[in-house]
Design a protein around this motif. Sequence first.
Motif, PDB file in Angstrom:
ATOM      1  N   SER A 195       0.876  -1.165  -0.188  1.00  0.00           N
ATOM      2  CA  SER A 195       0.101   0.079  -0.131  1.00  0.00           C
ATOM      3  C   SER A 195       0.778   1.248   0.091  1.00  0.00           C
TER       4      SER A 195
ATOM      5  N   ALA B 235      -9.051   2.513  -5.216  1.00  0.00           N
ATOM      6  CA  ALA B 235      -8.638   3.214  -3.928  1.00  0.00           C
ATOM      7  C   ALA B 235      -7.243   3.922  -4.164  1.00  0.00           C
TER       8      ALA B 235
ATOM      9  N   ARG C  15      -8.166  -7.296  -1.017  1.00  0.00           N
ATOM     10  CA  ARG C  15      -8.420  -6.358  -2.219  1.00  0.00           C
ATOM     11  C   ARG C  15      -7.566  -6.878  -3.564  1.00  0.00           C
TER      12      ARG C  15
ATOM     13  N   GLY D  17     -10.891  -1.294  -4.189  1.00  0.00           N
ATOM     14  CA  GLY D  17     -11.415  -1.285  -2.675  1.00  0.00           C
ATOM     15  C   GLY D  17     -12.656  -2.183  -2.495  1.00  0.00           C
TER      16      GLY D  17
END
Length: 314
Positions: free
Chosen positions: A147, A268, A302, A262
């Motif tokens: 991320s 996202a 995800r 997401g």
Amino acid sequence: MSAAQDLHDLERIQLDSQWLYRQGDLVLGPLSGHQVVEKLYTGELTGKTEVSASGPSGFRKLEELDAFQLHVSKAAVKLKVEAEARAAHARRRSQRLMVGGVAALVLSGLGLGAWHISRYASVYLPGVDRELDIKVDPPVITVAKRSVPEELFEYPGEPKRPPVANKPPESKPLDTPTEKPGKPEKVASASPLPKPGRTPGGRPTGKVTTDADGLSTEVNYDMASINRVVKQYQSSLFRCFKEEAERRPGFSAKVPLEFTIGNDGHVAQLWVDHPQLKKGPLFDCLFGELKKWPFKPYPGERATVNLAFTIGKK
């Protein structure tokens, strides 16, 4: 016969005489009778104009003098006809200007519409733009693992980041069981993780091992559905690349994208794997378009989609 001759002689005398005439508070002249008649036909004098041949005390209107009455009537008719002709000419000119203005407005509207259509076609219709060629590699869908944008790519010329070593789990002292003579110790064996299953449509389900530590995660996204959305909407990103080509003349590059979907079905996160395009107008445009893509909501881990665009001149 003598009366008609006298009238004719009187008119001739009046036309040959010198006349003064009034304009407001001014007394102008002298003019001959023939000059007075000329000014009647040009509109400078009218039948109401006061004239005098005997001095300031004898002013009379031209329409009251026998020598000028006929000329006053003819001049009035002539001036009226000329005024009507000028009015008709002005109306025709006004109509021509109005028609020309409407035609110009229609042509400008058609030109503006054609410009918008050509712009829309060049952005959204494949194969219309003959100057910029955009090719798309098939998407690759994986489980999201990272991320932090800086951890995704290594760029040429940048120092490589040292790999983060996996810290081994701390060892705990085991309780030494008291062995009884004659009874061997029982050793518990670890049960294996269940193998992931797949539906007939190709969607991964169940528990899937995703890291080196053996931690299991649940994957519930539908790969076929994600592929359909990407195929249907990937051309909406062409506009962003065309605008970047306008900002960068001669723009040509391969631009890999990686975005995370997401659980709510909206994109996202986005990473652009290009050292000059990680941030800026192109990034903002791509991210804005990707947020509009209607992916299906799903639970669990995800999904990350890798998509590469090759941009070049035809």
